[in-house]
Design a protein around this motif. Structure first.
Motif, PDB file in Angstrom:
ATOM      1  N   VAL A   4       0.842  -1.199   0.000  1.00  0.00           N
ATOM      2  CA  VAL A   4       0.000   0.000   0.000  1.00  0.00           C
ATOM      3  C   VAL A   4       0.876   1.247   0.000  1.00  0.00           C
ATOM      4  O   VAL A   4       0.621   2.200  -0.757  1.00  0.00           O
ATOM      5  CB  VAL A   4      -0.948  -0.011   1.219  1.00  0.00           C
ATOM      6  N   LEU A   5       1.918   1.260   0.805  1.00  0.00           N
ATOM      7  CA  LEU A   5       2.806   2.417   0.847  1.00  0.00           C
ATOM      8  C   LEU A   5       3.555   2.591  -0.476  1.00  0.00           C
ATOM      9  O   LEU A   5       3.732   3.715  -0.965  1.00  0.00           O
ATOM     10  CB  LEU A   5       3.795   2.273   2.001  1.00  0.00           C
ATOM     11  N   THR A   6       3.976   1.491  -1.075  1.00  0.00           N
ATOM     12  CA  THR A   6       4.678   1.564  -2.356  1.00  0.00           C
ATOM     13  C   THR A   6       3.763   2.091  -3.453  1.00  0.00           C
ATOM     14  O   THR A   6       4.148   2.959  -4.243  1.00  0.00           O
ATOM     15  CB  THR A   6       5.215   0.175  -2.747  1.00  0.00           C
ATOM     16  N   ILE A   7       2.533   1.612  -3.494  1.00  0.00           N
ATOM     17  CA  ILE A   7       1.580   2.096  -4.495  1.00  0.00           C
ATOM     18  C   ILE A   7       1.282   3.566  -4.274  1.00  0.00           C
ATOM     19  O   ILE A   7       1.237   4.354  -5.231  1.00  0.00           O
ATOM     20  CB  ILE A   7       0.294   1.236  -4.460  1.00  0.00           C
ATOM     21  N   ALA A   8       1.106   3.979  -3.038  1.00  0.00           N
ATOM     22  CA  ALA A   8       0.842   5.386  -2.746  1.00  0.00           C
ATOM     23  C   ALA A   8       2.029   6.261  -3.147  1.00  0.00           C
ATOM     24  O   ALA A   8       1.856   7.352  -3.710  1.00  0.00           O
ATOM     25  CB  ALA A   8       0.529   5.561  -1.266  1.00  0.00           C
ATOM     26  N   LEU A   9       3.226   5.789  -2.906  1.00  0.00           N
ATOM     27  CA  LEU A   9       4.421   6.533  -3.281  1.00  0.00           C
ATOM     28  C   LEU A   9       4.526   6.664  -4.799  1.00  0.00           C
ATOM     29  O   LEU A   9       4.819   7.737  -5.329  1.00  0.00           O
ATOM     30  CB  LEU A   9       5.661   5.844  -2.718  1.00  0.00           C
ATOM     31  N   LEU A  10       4.289   5.584  -5.524  1.00  0.00           N
ATOM     32  CA  LEU A  10       4.348   5.626  -6.981  1.00  0.00           C
ATOM     33  C   LEU A  10       3.273   6.534  -7.568  1.00  0.00           C
ATOM     34  O   LEU A  10       3.528   7.279  -8.521  1.00  0.00           O
ATOM     35  CB  LEU A  10       4.223   4.212  -7.552  1.00  0.00           C
ATOM     36  N   GLY A  14       4.016   9.947  -9.673  1.00  0.00           N
ATOM     37  CA  GLY A  14       3.468  10.106 -11.011  1.00  0.00           C
ATOM     38  C   GLY A  14       2.645  11.375 -11.131  1.00  0.00           C
ATOM     39  O   GLY A  14       2.724  12.094 -12.128  1.00  0.00           O
ATOM     40  N   ALA A  15       1.861  11.680 -10.099  1.00  0.00           N
ATOM     41  CA  ALA A  15       1.057  12.894 -10.130  1.00  0.00           C
ATOM     42  C   ALA A  15       1.941  14.130 -10.034  1.00  0.00           C
ATOM     43  O   ALA A  15       1.663  15.153 -10.661  1.00  0.00           O
ATOM     44  CB  ALA A  15       0.037  12.873  -8.985  1.00  0.00           C
ATOM     45  N   ALA A  16       3.017  14.054  -9.291  1.00  0.00           N
ATOM     46  CA  ALA A  16       3.922  15.203  -9.176  1.00  0.00           C
ATOM     47  C   ALA A  16       4.647  15.457 -10.487  1.00  0.00           C
ATOM     48  O   ALA A  16       4.923  16.603 -10.849  1.00  0.00           O
ATOM     49  CB  ALA A  16       4.925  14.959  -8.055  1.00  0.00           C
ATOM     50  N   GLY A  17       4.943  14.406 -11.236  1.00  0.00           N
ATOM     51  CA  GLY A  17       5.599  14.578 -12.521  1.00  0.00           C
ATOM     52  C   GLY A  17       4.694  15.235 -13.541  1.00  0.00           C
ATOM     53  O   GLY A  17       5.148  15.968 -14.423  1.00  0.00           O
ATOM     54  N   CYS A  18       3.395  15.000 -13.447  1.00  0.00           N
ATOM     55  CA  CYS A  18       2.450  15.590 -14.390  1.00  0.00           C
ATOM     56  C   CYS A  18       2.079  17.017 -14.008  1.00  0.00           C
ATOM     57  O   CYS A  18       1.546  17.756 -14.830  1.00  0.00           O
ATOM     58  CB  CYS A  18       1.174  14.755 -14.444  1.00  0.00           C
ATOM     59  N   ALA A  19       2.337  17.414 -12.786  1.00  0.00           N
ATOM     60  CA  ALA A  19       1.889  18.709 -12.310  1.00  0.00           C
ATOM     61  C   ALA A  19       2.968  19.772 -12.391  1.00  0.00           C
ATOM     62  O   ALA A  19       2.900  20.775 -11.701  1.00  0.00           O
ATOM     63  CB  ALA A  19       1.413  18.581 -10.861  1.00  0.00           C
TER      64      ALA A  19
END
Length: 55
Positions: A4-10, A14-19
């Protein structure tokens, strides 16, 4: 729990890269130089293919 932590981190990475910069995707399309008249600018020699074998 680690999954869960790994998925949340990924997902957050990913959202930070798009923003990044939202205005970077807008604007005029790239234009050709003024002296370009449809002449190819690639000055590399053409690739030479071997002649087919005579049968």
């Amino acid at each position: 729990m680690i999954r869960v932590l790994t998925i949340a981190l990924l997902l957050s990475a990913g959202a930070a890269g798009c923003a990044g910069n939202p205005s970077a995707h807008h604007g005029a399309p790239p234009q050709d130089p003024a002296d370009y008249h449809g002449v190819p600018t690639d000055d590399r020699p053409p690739s030479m293919l071997p002649a087919p074998a005579a049968e």
